[in-house]
Motif scaffolding. Sequence first.
Motif, PDB file in Angstrom:
ATOM      1  N   GLU A   4       0.822  -1.213   0.000  1.00 40.73           N
ATOM      2  CA  GLU A   4       0.000   0.000   0.000  1.00 40.73           C
ATOM      3  C   GLU A   4       0.856   1.265   0.000  1.00 40.73           C
ATOM      4  O   GLU A   4       0.577   2.223  -0.717  1.00 40.73           O
ATOM      5  N   GLN A   5       1.920   1.266   0.803  1.00 40.33           N
ATOM      6  CA  GLN A   5       2.812   2.426   0.876  1.00 40.33           C
ATOM      7  C   GLN A   5       3.888   2.410  -0.211  1.00 40.33           C
ATOM      8  O   GLN A   5       4.559   3.411  -0.438  1.00 40.33           O
ATOM      9  N   GLY A   6       4.079   1.254  -0.836  1.00 41.91           N
ATOM     10  CA  GLY A   6       5.102   1.142  -1.882  1.00 41.91           C
ATOM     11  C   GLY A   6       6.515   1.106  -1.340  1.00 41.91           C
ATOM     12  O   GLY A   6       7.449   1.575  -1.993  1.00 41.91           O
ATOM     13  N   THR A   7       6.675   0.529  -0.142  1.00 42.87           N
ATOM     14  CA  THR A   7       8.002   0.458   0.471  1.00 42.87           C
ATOM     15  C   THR A   7       8.353  -0.990   0.815  1.00 42.87           C
ATOM     16  O   THR A   7       7.470  -1.818   1.042  1.00 42.87           O
ATOM     17  N   ALA A   8       9.646  -1.260   0.855  1.00 44.62           N
ATOM     18  CA  ALA A   8      10.129  -2.587   1.221  1.00 44.62           C
ATOM     19  C   ALA A   8      11.526  -2.449   1.808  1.00 44.62           C
ATOM     20  O   ALA A   8      12.216  -1.456   1.582  1.00 44.62           O
ATOM     21  N   GLU A   9      11.921  -3.466   2.552  1.00 48.71           N
ATOM     22  CA  GLU A   9      13.273  -3.522   3.099  1.00 48.71           C
ATOM     23  C   GLU A   9      13.969  -4.758   2.549  1.00 48.71           C
ATOM     24  O   GLU A   9      13.385  -5.842   2.535  1.00 48.71           O
ATOM     25  N   ALA A  10      15.179  -4.576   2.074  1.00 46.91           N
ATOM     26  CA  ALA A  10      16.009  -5.697   1.609  1.00 46.91           C
ATOM     27  C   ALA A  10      17.159  -5.859   2.592  1.00 46.91           C
ATOM     28  O   ALA A  10      17.634  -4.886   3.173  1.00 46.91           O
ATOM     29  N   GLY A  11      17.607  -7.089   2.764  1.00 39.96           N
ATOM     30  CA  GLY A  11      18.725  -7.336   3.655  1.00 39.96           C
ATOM     31  C   GLY A  11      19.033  -8.816   3.696  1.00 39.96           C
ATOM     32  O   GLY A  11      18.296  -9.626   3.122  1.00 39.96           O
ATOM     33  N   CYS A  12      20.121  -9.163   4.362  1.00 43.44           N
ATOM     34  CA  CYS A  12      20.483 -10.576   4.438  1.00 43.44           C
ATOM     35  C   CYS A  12      21.565 -10.791   5.490  1.00 43.44           C
ATOM     36  O   CYS A  12      22.170  -9.857   5.982  1.00 43.44           O
ATOM     37  N   TRP A  13      21.764 -12.049   5.787  1.00 41.99           N
ATOM     38  CA  TRP A  13      22.897 -12.507   6.590  1.00 41.99           C
ATOM     39  C   TRP A  13      23.573 -13.551   5.736  1.00 41.99           C
ATOM     40  O   TRP A  13      22.922 -14.345   5.055  1.00 41.99           O
ATOM     41  N   LEU A  14      24.875 -13.582   5.779  1.00 41.27           N
ATOM     42  CA  LEU A  14      25.623 -14.483   4.912  1.00 41.27           C
ATOM     43  C   LEU A  14      26.477 -15.432   5.739  1.00 41.27           C
ATOM     44  O   LEU A  14      27.140 -15.021   6.691  1.00 41.27           O
ATOM     45  N   GLU A  15      26.477 -16.682   5.346  1.00 41.27           N
ATOM     46  CA  GLU A  15      27.352 -17.688   5.940  1.00 41.27           C
ATOM     47  C   GLU A  15      28.801 -17.228   5.744  1.00 41.27           C
ATOM     48  O   GLU A  15      29.188 -16.864   4.625  1.00 41.27           O
ATOM     49  N   PRO A  16      29.597 -17.192   6.801  1.00 43.11           N
ATOM     50  CA  PRO A  16      30.969 -16.681   6.684  1.00 43.11           C
ATOM     51  C   PRO A  16      31.794 -17.314   5.560  1.00 43.11           C
ATOM     52  O   PRO A  16      32.598 -16.633   4.925  1.00 43.11           O
ATOM     53  N   SER A  17      31.591 -18.579   5.263  1.00 45.32           N
ATOM     54  CA  SER A  17      32.385 -19.216   4.208  1.00 45.32           C
ATOM     55  C   SER A  17      32.031 -18.722   2.808  1.00 45.32           C
ATOM     56  O   SER A  17      32.769 -18.969   1.856  1.00 45.32           O
ATOM     57  N   ALA A  18      30.921 -17.991   2.680  1.00 47.66           N
ATOM     58  CA  ALA A  18      30.496 -17.497   1.366  1.00 47.66           C
ATOM     59  C   ALA A  18      30.862 -16.030   1.135  1.00 47.66           C
ATOM     60  O   ALA A  18      30.592 -15.475   0.067  1.00 47.66           O
ATOM     61  N   VAL A  19      31.496 -15.399   2.106  1.00 52.60           N
ATOM     62  CA  VAL A  19      31.849 -13.981   2.015  1.00 52.60           C
ATOM     63  C   VAL A  19      32.816 -13.732   0.866  1.00 52.60           C
ATOM     64  O   VAL A  19      33.711 -14.545   0.604  1.00 52.60           O
ATOM     65  N   GLY A  20      32.657 -12.611   0.181  1.00 46.70           N
ATOM     66  CA  GLY A  20      33.592 -12.188  -0.858  1.00 46.70           C
ATOM     67  C   GLY A  20      33.318 -12.749  -2.236  1.00 46.70           C
ATOM     68  O   GLY A  20      34.126 -12.571  -3.147  1.00 46.70           O
ATOM     69  N   ARG A  21      32.184 -13.365  -2.433  1.00 43.18           N
ATOM     70  CA  ARG A  21      31.861 -13.951  -3.744  1.00 43.18           C
ATOM     71  C   ARG A  21      30.826 -13.144  -4.521  1.00 43.18           C
ATOM     72  O   ARG A  21      30.416 -13.555  -5.602  1.00 43.18           O
ATOM     73  N   GLY A  22      30.360 -12.049  -3.953  1.00 44.42           N
ATOM     74  CA  GLY A  22      29.374 -11.223  -4.640  1.00 44.42           C
ATOM     75  C   GLY A  22      27.950 -11.754  -4.554  1.00 44.42           C
ATOM     76  O   GLY A  22      27.064 -11.267  -5.236  1.00 44.42           O
ATOM     77  N   LEU A  23      27.741 -12.745  -3.702  1.00 41.94           N
ATOM     78  CA  LEU A  23      26.423 -13.368  -3.613  1.00 41.94           C
ATOM     79  C   LEU A  23      25.358 -12.409  -3.094  1.00 41.94           C
ATOM     80  O   LEU A  23      24.233 -12.385  -3.602  1.00 41.94           O
ATOM     81  N   VAL A  24      25.686 -11.622  -2.095  1.00 45.16           N
ATOM     82  CA  VAL A  24      24.711 -10.705  -1.509  1.00 45.16           C
ATOM     83  C   VAL A  24      24.297  -9.660  -2.535  1.00 45.16           C
ATOM     84  O   VAL A  24      23.105  -9.386  -2.716  1.00 45.16           O
ATOM     85  N   THR A  25      25.260  -9.078  -3.218  1.00 46.34           N
ATOM     86  CA  THR A  25      24.943  -8.051  -4.206  1.00 46.34           C
ATOM     87  C   THR A  25      24.070  -8.617  -5.320  1.00 46.34           C
ATOM     88  O   THR A  25      23.059  -8.012  -5.700  1.00 46.34           O
ATOM     89  N   ARG A  26      24.427  -9.789  -5.821  1.00 39.16           N
ATOM     90  CA  ARG A  26      23.630 -10.393  -6.903  1.00 39.16           C
ATOM     91  C   ARG A  26      22.228 -10.734  -6.426  1.00 39.16           C
ATOM     92  O   ARG A  26      21.245 -10.479  -7.125  1.00 39.16           O
ATOM     93  N   ALA A  27      22.118 -11.324  -5.249  1.00 36.05           N
ATOM     94  CA  ALA A  27      20.806 -11.693  -4.725  1.00 36.05           C
ATOM     95  C   ALA A  27      19.951 -10.454  -4.457  1.00 36.05           C
ATOM     96  O   ALA A  27      18.756 -10.427  -4.781  1.00 36.05           O
ATOM     97  N   ALA A  28      20.561  -9.422  -3.877  1.00 33.78           N
ATOM     98  CA  ALA A  28      19.815  -8.195  -3.593  1.00 33.78           C
ATOM     99  C   ALA A  28      19.328  -7.544  -4.882  1.00 33.78           C
ATOM    100  O   ALA A  28      18.215  -7.010  -4.926  1.00 33.78           O
ATOM    101  N   ARG A  29      20.135  -7.589  -5.935  1.00 33.97           N
ATOM    102  CA  ARG A  29      19.694  -7.028  -7.224  1.00 33.97           C
ATOM    103  C   ARG A  29      18.434  -7.729  -7.721  1.00 33.97           C
ATOM    104  O   ARG A  29      17.508  -7.086  -8.201  1.00 33.97           O
ATOM    105  N   VAL A  30      18.421  -9.041  -7.626  1.00 31.86           N
ATOM    106  CA  VAL A  30      17.250  -9.809  -8.068  1.00 31.86           C
ATOM    107  C   VAL A  30      16.028  -9.447  -7.223  1.00 31.86           C
ATOM    108  O   VAL A  30      14.939  -9.206  -7.755  1.00 31.86           O
ATOM    109  N   ILE A  31      16.209  -9.378  -5.909  1.00 36.09           N
ATOM    110  CA  ILE A  31      15.101  -9.070  -5.005  1.00 36.09           C
ATOM    111  C   ILE A  31      14.576  -7.656  -5.251  1.00 36.09           C
ATOM    112  O   ILE A  31      13.361  -7.434  -5.329  1.00 36.09           O
TER     113      ILE A  31
END
Length: 100
Positions: A4-31
């Motif tokens: 109704e307001q046209g707002t949303a929040e994006a965010g995540c937590w990442l498994e430490p072994s997956a850090v530095g692979r660009g996964l969060v940025t790619r996933a957030a872009r899709v979301i």
Amino acid sequence: MDIEQGTAEAGCWLEPSAVGRGLVTRAARVIIDWAVEERGIHRVEWWVSATNEAGIAVARRLGMTRDGVLRASYLYRGERHDEEIWSVLAPEWRAGKQAS
């Protein structure tokens, strides 16, 4: 997400072994793209601890603007932390996609 307001929040937590692979940025872009293009969201927010340099870097890569800091707003493990709020608006998101 508040349709109704046209707002949303994006965010995540990442498994430490997956850090530095660009996964969060790619996933957030899709979301974010889905929220803007499919759900009609106008504003997507990214709330992040002011000390979370990696999370802030993601917000920057997503083309977000730093709206401000909520001082001592988040209680975590007995300590108060500052939170930054970053956002991107639908017209900015679309313009950023065309520029890429």
